[in-house]
Design an enzyme around this catalytic site. Structure first.
Site, short mmCIF file in Angstrom:
data_model
loop_
_atom_site.label_atom_id
_atom_site.label_comp_id
_atom_site.label_asym_id
_atom_site.label_seq_id
_atom_site.Cartn_x
_atom_site.Cartn_y
_atom_site.Cartn_z
N LYS A 273 0.84 -1.21 0.00
CA LYS A 273 0.00 0.00 0.00
C LYS A 273 0.87 1.26 0.00
O LYS A 273 2.07 1.19 -0.20
CB LYS A 273 -0.96 -0.05 1.19
CG LYS A 273 -1.86 -1.30 1.20
CD LYS A 273 -2.87 -1.33 0.08
CE LYS A 273 -3.56 -2.67 -0.12
NZ LYS A 273 -4.44 -3.12 0.94
C1 LIG Z 1 -5.54 -4.19 1.27
C2 LIG Z 1 -7.00 -3.91 1.29
C3 LIG Z 1 -7.80 -4.25 2.39
C4 LIG Z 1 -7.29 -5.05 3.54
O1 LIG Z 1 -6.20 -4.48 4.18
P1 LIG Z 1 -5.18 -5.44 5.00
O2 LIG Z 1 -4.28 -4.45 5.69
O3 LIG Z 1 -4.47 -6.30 4.02
O4 LIG Z 1 -5.98 -6.25 5.97
C5 LIG Z 1 -9.13 -3.87 2.37
N1 LIG Z 1 -9.67 -3.21 1.32
C6 LIG Z 1 -8.94 -2.90 0.24
C7 LIG Z 1 -9.58 -2.16 -0.88
C8 LIG Z 1 -7.59 -3.26 0.17
O5 LIG Z 1 -6.87 -2.97 -0.92
#
Ligand SMILES: *Cc1c(COP(=O)(O)O)cnc(C)c1O
Length: 383
Positions: free
Chosen positions: A184
């Protein structure tokens, strides 16, 4: 990871990040110490001042947000199908019924008219995603939520640092959730946060993160039990993000603006590289949006997405597909959700290919990806 394999996303860790973490390791607190409130305050500087609650993942953030909203059995939650499964799964785990509403064909963001049509007297939350980092139609969606007497949840796992109509992501919905997974826009390894401008939702989010424990004597039912006493009024979980990771998060936030700029440059370089290429479509950007580009979602036409995916993976370019429509997952199919219900999302899924995009990607690596994609279509290299 093989040395010459180019991932689609990866973290950027510098010496200051490492020192921020080792400083905490040498200190008194490993978890739930001063680095947590510091990280939350630092986050609020990127959410237009909206207070944030740090939690252990983006998934935990969604679970906390639905719990804070009071989502439970008998409630409906309207969700975009063009997202990671967690956006919907956490609502189901709270006992709610998820109603999928289709996306805009161009942005892949939840379409306000589809969301409106999916609402009912049972709708408690409308959950949109800022797909690829491009904010959803947050003004219109807030209006849809208000008229349904529901809350708007913005899953901003892709979009921290972006703006919509000049307002920071985090200041636009009733509840905004973030993820700090390594692919991210900033990372704490695992981590996430919930931002909300509502004092009530904020208190409920903090409670759910920490077992629902009530330590404030004035709020306790048995305040004279003794100095050790804490009590639970509503169930919660342990979703506390440790000091070690919060320190990493604060350090990463200092580079968020630089990350955003580099991501935007790479995005623009891809756009230029593919501008004249028949066979593909580049992502669109609304003028109200100043996106934090998390993904570069190329659309591959003529049914050639899978062939291009296989070709690029075979030569060490780590492309990805984001996402299979959530209701295609067998767990939803087993609940009776049928394919075909959100045709725009399904069409988008059929064409989508996420190209490598992360701050440390070099221009030469971007150009290699562009040339390989052009070569696949028999076009000349961009150089
Ligand atoms: C990555 C993601 C999540 C989940 O986040 P994690 O930190 O991996 O639990 C939820 N929604 C979206 C759109 C994502 O890209």
């Amino acid at each position: 990871m093989a040395e010459d394999f180019l991932p689609y996303g990866r973290q950027s860790i510098d010496q200051e990040d490492i020192e921020a973490v080792t400083d905490v390791l040498r200190g008194d607190w490993l978890t739930t110490g001063p680095a947590v409130s510091r990280f939350e305050a630092d986050l609020a500087e990127h959410t237009g001042g909206t207070p944030a609650v740090a939690v252990t993942s983006g998934t935990a953030a969604l679970h906390v947000a639905y719990a804070a909203a009071g989502v439970g059995p008998g409630d409906e939650v309207v969700v975009t199908p063009m997202t990671f499964v967690a956006t919907a799964a956490t609502a189901v785990l709270q006992g709610a019924t998820v109603v999928f509403a289709d996306v805009d064909a161009a942005t892949a963001n939840l379409a306000p008219d589809a969301a409106k049509a999916a609402t009912s007297s049972r709708t408690k939350v409308i959950a949109a995603v800022d797909y690829a980092g491009h904010p959803a139609e947050l003004g219109e969606l807030a209006e849809v939520a208000r008229s349904a007497d529901a809350l708007l949840l913005e899953d901003a796992a892709h979009s921290i640092g972006g703006t919509w109509c000049g307002h920071a992501v985090g200041a636009l919905a009733d509840l905004t959730t973030f993820s700090f997974f390594p692919t991210k826009n900033l990372t704490t390894g695992e981590g996430g946060a919930v931002a909300t401008g509502s004092e009530d939702l904020l208190a409920r989010a903090r409670g759910f993160r920490n077992h629902g424990l009530v330590r404030d004597r004035s709020a306790q039912r048995f305040p004279d039990e003794g100095g050790w006493h804490q009590e639970v009024h509503e169930f919660g979980l342990n979703y506390r993000l440790p000091d070690v990771l919060c320190a990493l998060g604060s350090s990463q936030l200092r580079r968020l603006a630089a990350f955003k700029e580099r991501r935007a440059r790479i995005h623009a370089r891809y756009n230029e590289g593919f501008a004249d290429l028949a066979g593909v479509r580049t992502p669109i950007q609304h003028e109200q949006a100043d996106p934090m580009w998390h993904l570069y979602p190329l659309r591959v036409l003529e049914g050639r997405r899978r062939a291009l995916f296989d070709h690029l993976r075979a030569i060490g370019i780590g492309v990805q597909v984001n996402y299979i429509p959530v209701y295609w997952h067998p767990v939803f199919a087993d609940l009776g959700y049928q394919r075909g219900m959100c045709p725009n999302a399904e069409q988008f899924y059929a064409e989508e290919l996420s190209l490598p995009l992360f701050p440390e990607l070099t221009d030469a690596q971007v150009d290699r990806v562009i040339d390989e994609v052009r070569g696949f279509f028999g076009a000349n290299s961009s150089a």
